[in-house]
Design an enzyme around this catalytic site. Structure first.
Site, mmCIF file in Angstrom:
data_model
loop_
_atom_site.group_PDB
_atom_site.id
_atom_site.type_symbol
_atom_site.label_atom_id
_atom_site.label_comp_id
_atom_site.label_asym_id
_atom_site.label_seq_id
_atom_site.Cartn_x
_atom_site.Cartn_y
_atom_site.Cartn_z
ATOM 1 N N SER A 117 0.823 -1.211 0.000
ATOM 2 C CA SER A 117 0.000 0.000 0.000
ATOM 3 C C SER A 117 0.860 1.266 0.000
ATOM 4 C CB SER A 117 -0.878 0.023 1.251
ATOM 5 O OG SER A 117 -1.601 -1.168 1.358
ATOM 6 N N GLU B 184 9.627 -5.836 -5.546
ATOM 7 C CA GLU B 184 8.632 -6.603 -4.776
ATOM 8 C C GLU B 184 9.013 -8.081 -4.818
ATOM 9 O OE1 GLU B 184 5.965 -6.191 -2.643
ATOM 10 O OE2 GLU B 184 6.117 -8.376 -2.658
ATOM 11 N N CYS C 197 -2.253 -5.854 2.082
ATOM 12 C CA CYS C 197 -3.661 -5.470 2.043
ATOM 13 C C CYS C 197 -4.397 -6.137 0.878
ATOM 14 C CB CYS C 197 -3.772 -3.949 1.941
ATOM 15 S SG CYS C 197 -5.464 -3.400 1.782
ATOM 16 N N CYS D 30 -6.483 -7.015 4.144
ATOM 17 C CA CYS D 30 -7.812 -6.386 4.156
ATOM 18 C C CYS D 30 -8.771 -6.898 3.088
ATOM 19 C CB CYS D 30 -7.709 -4.872 3.960
ATOM 20 S SG CYS D 30 -6.140 -4.116 4.321
ATOM 21 N N LYS E 50 -9.647 -10.737 3.109
ATOM 22 C CA LYS E 50 -10.321 -10.940 4.391
ATOM 23 C C LYS E 50 -11.763 -10.442 4.345
ATOM 24 C CE LYS E 50 -10.345 -7.663 7.149
ATOM 25 N NZ LYS E 50 -9.674 -6.748 8.076
ATOM 26 N N TYR F 101 -2.669 -2.657 -9.823
ATOM 27 C CA TYR F 101 -1.560 -1.964 -9.155
ATOM 28 C C TYR F 101 -0.326 -1.949 -10.053
ATOM 29 C CZ TYR F 101 -3.359 -1.143 -4.433
ATOM 30 O OH TYR F 101 -4.044 -0.645 -3.352
ATOM 31 N N ALA G 272 14.842 -7.185 -2.665
ATOM 32 C CA ALA G 272 15.931 -6.204 -2.664
ATOM 33 C C ALA G 272 16.439 -6.034 -1.242
ATOM 34 C CB ALA G 272 15.431 -4.867 -3.205
ATOM 35 N N GLY H 102 -5.575 -12.863 20.504
ATOM 36 C CA GLY H 102 -6.795 -12.177 20.929
ATOM 37 C C GLY H 102 -6.949 -10.817 20.290
ATOM 38 N N TYR I 103 -7.219 -8.289 16.526
ATOM 39 C CA TYR I 103 -8.261 -8.180 15.502
ATOM 40 C C TYR I 103 -8.168 -9.283 14.448
ATOM 41 C CZ TYR I 103 -5.484 -5.962 11.721
ATOM 42 O OH TYR I 103 -4.594 -5.699 10.711
ATOM 43 N N GLU J 13 -11.240 -11.759 13.586
ATOM 44 C CA GLU J 13 -11.801 -11.769 12.227
ATOM 45 C C GLU J 13 -11.782 -13.179 11.635
ATOM 46 O OE1 GLU J 13 -10.991 -7.133 11.002
ATOM 47 O OE2 GLU J 13 -9.570 -8.613 10.283
ATOM 48 N N ARG K 200 -6.589 -6.063 22.936
ATOM 49 C CA ARG K 200 -5.769 -5.078 23.656
ATOM 50 C C ARG K 200 -5.703 -3.773 22.853
ATOM 51 N NH1 ARG K 200 -0.044 -4.582 23.951
ATOM 52 N NH2 ARG K 200 0.156 -6.358 22.563
ATOM 53 N N HIS L 43 -34.118 8.325 11.660
ATOM 54 C CA HIS L 43 -34.940 7.247 12.182
ATOM 55 C C HIS L 43 -35.571 6.443 11.059
ATOM 56 C CE1 HIS L 43 -37.308 5.333 15.275
ATOM 57 N NE2 HIS L 43 -38.397 5.516 14.545
ATOM 58 N N GLU M 22 -28.775 6.279 14.825
ATOM 59 C CA GLU M 22 -29.399 7.441 15.485
ATOM 60 C C GLU M 22 -29.102 7.456 16.979
ATOM 61 O OE1 GLU M 22 -33.802 7.512 15.729
ATOM 62 O OE2 GLU M 22 -33.751 5.400 15.173
HETATM 63 C C1 LIG Z 1 -5.045 -10.514 7.840
HETATM 64 C C2 LIG Z 1 -4.869 -9.025 7.780
HETATM 65 C C3 LIG Z 1 -5.964 -8.212 7.679
HETATM 66 C C4 LIG Z 1 -5.811 -6.829 7.617
HETATM 67 N N1 LIG Z 1 -6.933 -6.059 7.546
HETATM 68 C C5 LIG Z 1 -6.816 -4.720 7.494
HETATM 69 C C6 LIG Z 1 -7.976 -3.903 7.386
HETATM 70 O O1 LIG Z 1 -9.108 -4.381 7.386
HETATM 71 N N2 LIG Z 1 -7.810 -2.559 7.295
HETATM 72 C C7 LIG Z 1 -6.563 -1.988 7.304
HETATM 73 O O2 LIG Z 1 -6.454 -0.753 7.182
HETATM 74 N N3 LIG Z 1 -5.453 -2.736 7.408
HETATM 75 C C8 LIG Z 1 -5.550 -4.086 7.507
HETATM 76 N N4 LIG Z 1 -4.422 -4.860 7.587
HETATM 77 C C9 LIG Z 1 -3.117 -4.184 7.678
HETATM 78 C C10 LIG Z 1 -2.645 -3.756 6.289
HETATM 79 O O3 LIG Z 1 -2.610 -4.863 5.425
HETATM 80 C C11 LIG Z 1 -1.269 -3.122 6.400
HETATM 81 O O4 LIG Z 1 -1.299 -2.089 7.347
HETATM 82 C C12 LIG Z 1 -0.777 -2.547 5.059
HETATM 83 O O5 LIG Z 1 -0.756 -3.535 4.073
HETATM 84 C C13 LIG Z 1 0.602 -1.932 5.247
HETATM 85 O O6 LIG Z 1 1.106 -1.493 4.022
HETATM 86 P P1 LIG Z 1 2.676 -1.424 3.785
HETATM 87 O O7 LIG Z 1 2.856 -0.779 2.469
HETATM 88 O O8 LIG Z 1 3.341 -0.833 4.951
HETATM 89 O O9 LIG Z 1 3.163 -2.939 3.745
HETATM 90 P P2 LIG Z 1 2.648 -4.176 2.914
HETATM 91 O O10 LIG Z 1 1.321 -3.960 2.306
HETATM 92 O O11 LIG Z 1 2.829 -5.350 3.822
HETATM 93 O O12 LIG Z 1 3.680 -4.258 1.705
HETATM 94 C C14 LIG Z 1 5.005 -4.595 1.897
HETATM 95 C C15 LIG Z 1 5.494 -5.327 0.665
HETATM 96 O O13 LIG Z 1 6.900 -5.423 0.708
HETATM 97 C C16 LIG Z 1 7.291 -6.677 0.180
HETATM 98 N N5 LIG Z 1 8.643 -6.935 0.687
HETATM 99 C C17 LIG Z 1 9.040 -7.163 1.961
HETATM 100 N N6 LIG Z 1 10.386 -7.257 2.022
HETATM 101 C C18 LIG Z 1 10.845 -7.080 0.752
HETATM 102 C C19 LIG Z 1 12.154 -7.040 0.167
HETATM 103 N N7 LIG Z 1 13.251 -7.183 0.910
HETATM 104 N N8 LIG Z 1 12.251 -6.846 -1.166
HETATM 105 C C20 LIG Z 1 11.142 -6.678 -1.937
HETATM 106 N N9 LIG Z 1 9.897 -6.695 -1.432
HETATM 107 C C21 LIG Z 1 9.742 -6.885 -0.102
HETATM 108 C C22 LIG Z 1 6.242 -7.620 0.723
HETATM 109 O O14 LIG Z 1 6.178 -8.801 -0.058
HETATM 110 C C23 LIG Z 1 4.986 -6.758 0.571
HETATM 111 O O15 LIG Z 1 4.367 -6.953 -0.673
HETATM 112 C C24 LIG Z 1 -4.531 -6.252 7.641
HETATM 113 C C25 LIG Z 1 -3.400 -7.075 7.722
HETATM 114 C C26 LIG Z 1 -3.553 -8.443 7.799
HETATM 115 C C27 LIG Z 1 -2.344 -9.321 7.899
#
Ligand SMILES: Cc1cc2nc3c(=O)[nH]c(=O)nc-3n(C[C@H](O)[C@H](O)[C@H](O)COP(=O)(O)OP(=O)(O)OC[C@H]3O[C@@H](n4cnc5c(N)ncnc54)[C@H](O)[C@@H]3O)c2cc1C
Length: 458
Positions: free
Chosen positions: A14, A34, A42, A47, A50, A98, A114, A177, A179, A183, A206, A437, A442
């Site tokens: 993301s 990547e 996500c 997200c 899920k 994407y 990387a 325990g 989220y 879920e 928590r 209502h 409400e």
């Molecule tokens: C089961 C689950 C449900 C979730 N539900 C929600 C939700 O409902 N709402 C919400 O807001 N958030 C949710 N999240 C959290 C959300 O997914 C993360 O906060 C978000 O994806 C963070 O984005 P990011 O860009 O920091 O990392 P990520 O999306 O984790 O992206 C990091 C990327 O880096 C890549 N990577 C890692 N190391 C390397 C490397 N050395 N070289 C190349 N690539 C690499 C990984 O493969 C990954 O694709 C959920 C997470 C999980 C696990």
């Protein structure tokens, strides 16, 4: 040009994708690496998939509620491979979008891991090539934490694998325990598995408001998910085709899936950051300032890898703020105040702002408004699930500090409540809004009586 790129982003999730795209559109020469699938946690295993599984699981409650509304439902059956594969098709479609969007923005993508070599160099581990960049952005996210050393650990899975199971487990033991645990308990239970949550603490969730936590404890059990609190796993082993889990209480539980949802670690292991001089905290998260800058001036970090607030919209904002600050000449510190969050459990939760105990630590006078009711929707069906709503306000200024809801549609409600809380609306202004209502929402503007306010004549 002194470097191969202006910006090298590690991780196309993301945050990384947003930062790469906006930086490139601003004129920077950008590359992104990547190691798994474009889109990150996500889109690929968080997200998005899920939420689809939650939608799928909701049908069982609707079917149970239907007779009270006059519907006769025949023998409804559920097919896991159909849902799983449909979700994965959608994930693949989104991941493709994407990839297309970053390519269209002019970003070069490397589909491999990387690592950081020094303040301006990264190494692509598959091809072995080294590339230089004026700046490096760490956007590697997090990964599920596992209890290393637990005998039989390899028999367990994490949320990563849960999306791809061959078959729906008849029984699932979910460890944790938070989220993610709640879920997946909701998902598996709704789809037909017999679910037990095993949690080492005495309360679920928590970090959430205590009233909400107590409410969820009752409702999760009411929904049919078994809760075993204050216990941990000591061993996993195979026994007659099932996984036998031994608990710290000595109890043995036979199950088909053990899912660890006990937290996530920032993805910094083996990344080479220490070698480049980047400081990490005790949990391995990159320490950054309000502009997402690490202690090495050319290396920045955003999203979950900084372990500030691990949510997708936050990672996206972090990425956008970074790009604006560096490449659009718009210095933008990240603002992590009043971020709404949801738990798609049974019932779902929406929460924004301070919990009651947080507020009491920071404010002299705190006003609490709370209501609990069986929503209208549940009356004809006989469904006993209750909704809880709670407002935390500053007793001096009257400003809203937090809104916490557990009940149907709570995540949808909280997005809008967050607008008001973030804007600094007072309880008086909030209450001046006319009720809509008949809705559950409400009740939010009809909570007039303070329920507790130590230090003031409530
Ligand atoms: C089961 C689950 C449900 C979730 N539900 C929600 C939700 O409902 N709402 C919400 O807001 N958030 C949710 N999240 C959290 C959300 O997914 C993360 O906060 C978000 O994806 C963070 O984005 P990011 O860009 O920091 O990392 P990520 O999306 O984790 O992206 C990091 C990327 O880096 C890549 N990577 C890692 N190391 C390397 C490397 N050395 N070289 C190349 N690539 C690499 C990984 O493969 C990954 O694709 C959920 C997470 C999980 C696990």
């Amino acid at each position: 040009m002194k470097y191969d790129y202006d910006l090298f982003v590690i991780g196309a999730g993301s945050g990384g994708v947003r930062a790469a795209r906006i930086s490139s559109l601003a004129g920077a020469k950008v590359a992104i690496a990547e190691e798994y699938r474009i889109g990150g946690t996500c889109v690929v295993r968080g997200c998005v998939p899920k939420k689809f599984l939650v939608y799928g699981a909701e049908f069982s409650q609707m079917l149970a509620d239907a007779p009270g509304y006059g519907w006769t439902v025949g023998d409804a059956t559920f097919n896991w491979p159909t849902l799983r594969d449909n979700v994965q098709k959608e994930v693949t479609r989104l991941s493709g979008i994407y990839a297309t969007n970053i390519a269209k923005a002019g970003v070069t993508t490397f589909e491999e891991r990387a690592e950081v070599v020094d303040a301006h160099t990264v190494r692509l581990t598959k091809s072995g090539s080294e590339l230089t960049a004026e700046r490096i952005l760490i956007a590697t996210g997090g990964r599920p934490y596992l209890p290393e050393g637990l005998p039989g650990l390899e028999l367990g899975i994490t949320s990563n694998e849960a999306f791809l199971l061959d078959k729906l487990p008849e029984r699932a033991l979910i460890v944790g325990g938070g989220y993610v645990a709640l879920e997946f308990a909701n998902i598996f239970h709704g789809l037909g598995s017999k679910v037990r949550i095993l949690h080492r603490g005495d309360k679920l969730l928590r970090g959430f408001d205590d009233d909400l936590r107590a409410h969820m404890h009752i409702e999760v059990e009411r929904s049919g998910v078994a809760l075993t609190m204050k216990a941990t796993l000591t061993k996993l082993e195979m026994s007659g085709g099932a996984i036998r889990a031994t608990l710290s209480t000595g109890e043995k539980v036979d199950t088909d899936v053990v899912l660890f949802a006990i937290g996530r670690d920032p993805c910094t292991a083996g990344l080479g950051l220490e070698r480049a001089g980047v400081k990490l905290d005790d949990e391995g998260a990159v320490i950054v300032d309000e502009f997402s800058r690490s202690c090495v001036p050319s290396i920045y970090a955003i999203g979950d890898v900084t372990n500030r607030m691990n949510l997708t919209p936050v990672a996206i904002r972090d990425g956008h703020a970074f790009a604006n600050t560096i490449y659009n000449n718009l210095p933008t510190p990240v603002d992590h105040s009043f971020v709404p969050s949801a738990v798609f459990g049974r019932p779902p939760i929406g929460s924004v702002g301070l919990t009651e105990s947080d507020a009491r630590r920071s404010f002299d006078l705190v006003d609490i408004y709370r209501t609990s009711f069986r929503p209208m929707r549940n009356m004809l069906s006989g469904n006993q699930e209750r909704t809880l709503m709670k407002i935390v306000a500053d007793g001096s200024s009257g400003k809203l500090l937090g809104v916490h809801i557990a009940g149907e549609d709570a995540p949808e409600m909280i997005q809008l409540a967050a607008v008001a809380v973030k804007a600094g609306v007072t309880k008086k202004q909030w209450d001046s809004t006319m009720a809509l209502h008949p809705t559950a929402a409400e009740e939010l503007v009809l909570m007039r009586e303070k329920v507790a306010s130590p230090g003031s004549p409530a």
